[in-house]
Structure formats: structure tokens, C-alpha cells
Design a protein around this motif. Structure first.
Motif, PDB file in Angstrom:
ATOM      1  N   LEU A  64       0.829  -1.206   0.000  1.00  0.00           N
ATOM      2  CA  LEU A  64       0.000   0.000   0.000  1.00  0.00           C
ATOM      3  C   LEU A  64       0.868   1.262   0.000  1.00  0.00           C
ATOM      4  N   LEU A  65       1.867   1.305   0.864  1.00  0.00           N
ATOM      5  CA  LEU A  65       2.711   2.492   0.946  1.00  0.00           C
ATOM      6  C   LEU A  65       3.477   2.747  -0.347  1.00  0.00           C
ATOM      7  N   TYR A  66       3.979   1.683  -0.970  1.00  0.00           N
ATOM      8  CA  TYR A  66       4.695   1.860  -2.233  1.00  0.00           C
ATOM      9  C   TYR A  66       3.760   2.330  -3.338  1.00  0.00           C
ATOM     10  N   LEU A  67       2.544   1.804  -3.381  1.00  0.00           N
ATOM     11  CA  LEU A  67       1.587   2.254  -4.392  1.00  0.00           C
ATOM     12  C   LEU A  67       1.208   3.719  -4.185  1.00  0.00           C
ATOM     13  N   VAL A  68       0.996   4.108  -2.953  1.00  0.00           N
ATOM     14  CA  VAL A  68       0.654   5.502  -2.667  1.00  0.00           C
ATOM     15  C   VAL A  68       1.811   6.413  -3.068  1.00  0.00           C
ATOM     16  N   ARG A  69       3.032   6.019  -2.738  1.00  0.00           N
ATOM     17  CA  ARG A  69       4.206   6.844  -3.089  1.00  0.00           C
ATOM     18  C   ARG A  69       4.382   6.930  -4.600  1.00  0.00           C
ATOM     19  N   LEU A  70       4.269   5.804  -5.284  1.00  0.00           N
ATOM     20  CA  LEU A  70       4.432   5.792  -6.734  1.00  0.00           C
ATOM     21  C   LEU A  70       3.356   6.635  -7.412  1.00  0.00           C
ATOM     22  N   SER A  71       2.119   6.524  -6.950  1.00  0.00           N
ATOM     23  CA  SER A  71       1.052   7.326  -7.561  1.00  0.00           C
ATOM     24  C   SER A  71       1.289   8.812  -7.324  1.00  0.00           C
ATOM     25  N   ASP A  72       1.828   9.162  -6.153  1.00  0.00           N
ATOM     26  CA  ASP A  72       2.134  10.560  -5.861  1.00  0.00           C
ATOM     27  C   ASP A  72       3.228  11.072  -6.795  1.00  0.00           C
ATOM     28  N   ILE A  73       4.282  10.289  -6.961  1.00  0.00           N
ATOM     29  CA  ILE A  73       5.390  10.691  -7.833  1.00  0.00           C
ATOM     30  C   ILE A  73       4.904  10.862  -9.271  1.00  0.00           C
ATOM     31  N   CYS A  74       4.014   9.976  -9.705  1.00  0.00           N
ATOM     32  CA  CYS A  74       3.522  10.007 -11.089  1.00  0.00           C
ATOM     33  C   CYS A  74       2.375  10.993 -11.294  1.00  0.00           C
ATOM     34  N   GLY A  75       1.895  11.578 -10.215  1.00  0.00           N
ATOM     35  CA  GLY A  75       0.796  12.538 -10.346  1.00  0.00           C
ATOM     36  C   GLY A  75      -0.541  11.878 -10.618  1.00  0.00           C
ATOM     37  N   ASP A  77      -3.999  10.470  -9.146  1.00  0.00           N
ATOM     38  CA  ASP A  77      -4.910  10.486  -8.002  1.00  0.00           C
ATOM     39  C   ASP A  77      -5.406   9.057  -7.817  1.00  0.00           C
ATOM     40  N   LEU A  78      -4.815   8.345  -6.865  1.00  0.00           N
ATOM     41  CA  LEU A  78      -5.083   6.927  -6.694  1.00  0.00           C
ATOM     42  C   LEU A  78      -6.545   6.654  -6.332  1.00  0.00           C
ATOM     43  N   GLY A  79      -7.121   7.496  -5.489  1.00  0.00           N
ATOM     44  CA  GLY A  79      -8.528   7.325  -5.126  1.00  0.00           C
ATOM     45  C   GLY A  79      -9.440   7.455  -6.333  1.00  0.00           C
ATOM     46  N   LYS A  80      -9.187   8.467  -7.140  1.00  0.00           N
ATOM     47  CA  LYS A  80      -9.969   8.688  -8.353  1.00  0.00           C
ATOM     48  C   LYS A  80      -9.795   7.535  -9.341  1.00  0.00           C
ATOM     49  N   ALA A  81      -8.546   7.080  -9.493  1.00  0.00           N
ATOM     50  CA  ALA A  81      -8.258   5.980 -10.417  1.00  0.00           C
ATOM     51  C   ALA A  81      -8.956   4.696  -9.972  1.00  0.00           C
ATOM     52  N   ALA A  82      -8.966   4.444  -8.664  1.00  0.00           N
ATOM     53  CA  ALA A  82      -9.619   3.240  -8.143  1.00  0.00           C
ATOM     54  C   ALA A  82     -11.128   3.301  -8.380  1.00  0.00           C
ATOM     55  N   LEU A  83     -11.730   4.456  -8.130  1.00  0.00           N
ATOM     56  CA  LEU A  83     -13.175   4.592  -8.372  1.00  0.00           C
ATOM     57  C   LEU A  83     -13.507   4.410  -9.848  1.00  0.00           C
ATOM     58  N   ARG A  84     -12.670   4.974 -10.708  1.00  0.00           N
ATOM     59  CA  ARG A  84     -12.881   4.806 -12.153  1.00  0.00           C
ATOM     60  C   ARG A  84     -12.800   3.329 -12.530  1.00  0.00           C
ATOM     61  N   LYS A  85     -11.839   2.622 -11.961  1.00  0.00           N
ATOM     62  CA  LYS A  85     -11.676   1.194 -12.260  1.00  0.00           C
ATOM     63  C   LYS A  85     -12.897   0.401 -11.787  1.00  0.00           C
ATOM     64  N   VAL A  86     -13.435   0.752 -10.641  1.00  0.00           N
ATOM     65  CA  VAL A  86     -14.650   0.093 -10.146  1.00  0.00           C
ATOM     66  C   VAL A  86     -15.799   0.335 -11.119  1.00  0.00           C
ATOM     67  N   GLU A  87     -15.907   1.564 -11.603  1.00  0.00           N
ATOM     68  CA  GLU A  87     -16.961   1.890 -12.569  1.00  0.00           C
ATOM     69  C   GLU A  87     -16.796   1.081 -13.855  1.00  0.00           C
ATOM     70  N   LEU A  88     -15.561   1.014 -14.359  1.00  0.00           N
ATOM     71  CA  LEU A  88     -15.305   0.248 -15.583  1.00  0.00           C
ATOM     72  C   LEU A  88     -15.598  -1.243 -15.376  1.00  0.00           C
ATOM     73  N   ASN A  89     -15.199  -1.773 -14.215  1.00  0.00           N
ATOM     74  CA  ASN A  89     -15.468  -3.180 -13.931  1.00  0.00           C
ATOM     75  C   ASN A  89     -16.965  -3.457 -13.796  1.00  0.00           C
ATOM     76  N   ALA A  90     -17.708  -2.487 -13.254  1.00  0.00           N
ATOM     77  CA  ALA A  90     -19.158  -2.661 -13.113  1.00  0.00           C
ATOM     78  C   ALA A  90     -19.825  -2.767 -14.483  1.00  0.00           C
ATOM     79  N   ILE A  91     -19.305  -2.047 -15.441  1.00  0.00           N
ATOM     80  CA  ILE A  91     -19.840  -2.112 -16.805  1.00  0.00           C
ATOM     81  C   ILE A  91     -19.412  -3.417 -17.475  1.00  0.00           C
ATOM     82  N   LYS A  92     -18.146  -3.749 -17.303  1.00  0.00           N
ATOM     83  CA  LYS A  92     -17.589  -4.931 -17.964  1.00  0.00           C
ATOM     84  C   LYS A  92     -18.105  -6.242 -17.349  1.00  0.00           C
ATOM     85  N   TYR A  93     -18.295  -6.252 -16.038  1.00  0.00           N
ATOM     86  CA  TYR A  93     -18.716  -7.466 -15.331  1.00  0.00           C
ATOM     87  C   TYR A  93     -19.938  -7.171 -14.460  1.00  0.00           C
TER      88      TYR A  93
END
Length: 128
Positions: A64-75, A77-93
Motif C-alpha cells: 500500500l505504501l509503495y503504491l501511494v508513493r508511486l502514484s504521488d510521484i507520477c501525479g 490520483d489513486l482514489g480517483k483511479a480506483a473509483l474509475r476502475k470500479v466503474e469500468l469493472n461494473a460495466i464490464k462485469y
């Protein structure tokens, strides 16, 4: 220092930091090793020793800490990206109640509702 030199230096430092941080993805391998010989893992980890649960918590935290750090370095928004992925998965599955009744699952289910960024709620049923 000229502005362009500063920008190049900052970009180089950022890239090196991303490379160093991305090497930490090996932590996922350490996490997967914990489960390698466990087979199906029931909720709450009954039968696991307290030391095993503590070690699992440490490895989950590392990832978790490495993912949070990497997402911060890359700019990213991990929370936003996760919600988007949930939305895409809800459509796909899509999950349907009929589908669950017809597949004969008899194990208890957990229902989770996720508030998505577009204002719609997505409910996921996890068979456990």
C-alpha cells in the motif's frame, strides 16, 4: 541556474525516483508468497497464527505504501483511479441477482456499495 536546466534536473530526479520506487513492486511477490501454500483463505483467517496475521499486515502495508508513493510521484490520483476502475469493472462485469441464484452458490455473500465519481452507486456482491 537556467530554468530549462532546472526543469531537466527535476525531470531526471523524478524519473530516478519512479525507477527506484517501481523496483519495490517486488513487495507484491512477498505478499503472494504468504498465500502460496495456504489454498483458499476464509474471511478472518481462522487457523492462522497471530504472527502470520501480523506478517501479512506488514506486507500489505508495504504494498500500500509503495503504491501511494508511486502514484504521488507520477501525479496519479489513486482514489480517483480506483473509483474509475470500479466503474469500468461494473460495466464490464455486471452482477445480477439471477446469475447468483442460478450458479448454485451456497456460501455467504457480502454486499458492498461504492459511491462512484459520477454520482451513481455501484453495488458489488462478493461470494465468500
Amino acid at each position: 541556474m537556467h530554468a530549462w536546466k532546472r526543469d531537466v534536473l527535476q525531470a531526471k530526479v523524478a524519473m530516478q525516483t519512479v525507477q527506484r520506487t517501481s523496483h519495490k513492486v517486488g513487495e507484491v511477490g512477498e505478499l503472494s508468497e504468504i498465500f502460496q501454500w495456504k489454498g483458499e483463505v476464509p474471511k478472518g483467517l481462522p487457523g492462522w497464527k497471530e504472527e502470520e496475521k501480523q506478517h501479512l499486515g506488514e506486507e500489505l502495508s508495504d504494498v500500500l505504501l509503495y503504491l501511494v508513493r508511486l502514484s504521488d510521484i507520477c501525479g496519479v490520483d489513486l482514489g480517483k483511479a480506483a473509483l474509475r476502475k470500479v466503474e469500468l469493472n461494473a460495466i464490464k462485469y455486471p452482477i445480477s441477482q439471477k446469475q447468483n441464484q442460478t450458479n448454485g452458490t451456497s456460501s455467504p455473500n457480502t454486499t458492498t456499495t461504492i459511491n462512484t465519481s459520477n454520482g451513481n452507486n455501484h453495488t458489488e456482491e462478493i461470494t465468500g
